[in-house]
Design an enzyme around this catalytic site. Sequence first.
Site: not given
Length: 254
Positions: A20, A22, A69, A96, A161, A163, A194
Site C-alpha cells: 500500500g 502509493s 492484492d 502498511n 478497525y 479489532a 494523521i
Amino acid sequence: MNEPKIIDSGLSGGIAIVTGGSRGIGRAIVEILAASGMEVIFTFRDNSAAANEVIAANPGKKISAEQVDARDSAACAAFAEKIIDRTEKIDLLVNNAGVIRDNLLAMLDDDDIKAVLDTNVTGTFNMTRAVAPYMISKRRGKIVNISSVSGEKGGRGQTNYAASKGAINALTKALAVELAPRGITVNAVAPGVIETEMSRTVRELAGDQIQSRILLKRIGKPEDIANAVWFLSSKFADYITGEILHVDGGFKME
C-alpha cells in the site's frame, strides 16, 4: 568548521517491500526508505495512476510498483518469489496496506467487517507468510507492521478497525517471539490521527475535538510515521523487537 557526519543507517543497498505504498503514510515510507539507499518495491491494489506518480516524483531513486492484492495469498507468494528471483534477498517488509469502514456496530454490514479484516489482518498475514521464509533462510531481516492507536484505544464507530489493529498488535508480539531465534525483528508503529486521505472524513467532522485531545495540539503528518518506520528498519533498532511504537502526539492521554 567540522563537516557534518553522514549517519549510516545500515539501509543502503537493502531491498524493501512496502504494501500500500502509493498514497499517504505508505508513500512517505517508500520515499524515506528510497532516500536512505534502499531499493523499494511497493504494492498497490487498483490505483495505478497514484502508483506511477510516486515513481515519477522520485527520479533517480530505486522505486518500483507491483499491482498485488494483499488479500490474495497466492498473489503475495508469487510477488515475493518474483522479488527473490531478481534480487536474491528481502531485507525489510513494511505491512502498511489498510482500509477503514467506520460506522456504529449495528449499522455495519457484512462487507464493512469483511473488507477491513481481510485487508488489515489477513493481508498482513499473507504478505508476511510469503516473505518470512526468505528472511529465515538468510537468518536476518526486519518486519514493521502499521497498526493504530485504535488497536488499544478504540473509538466510537471503529469496532471493525479497532479489532483489526488490535490483531496486528498481537500478531507483532507473537511473531517477534517466533522469529527472534532466526535473527529477525518484528515491530509495529501505531499512528494517531494523521493528515491523510483515509482520515479526511473523520478530521472534517471532528477536527477541533480531535486536536484538543492531542497533547502536542497538531494533527500528525505522514512523515512523522515514516520517520518511525525508518528508525525501526535501521541498524539503530537492531536490539528492539516485539514493540508497538505509538506515534500519536500524545493522543487520548488526557
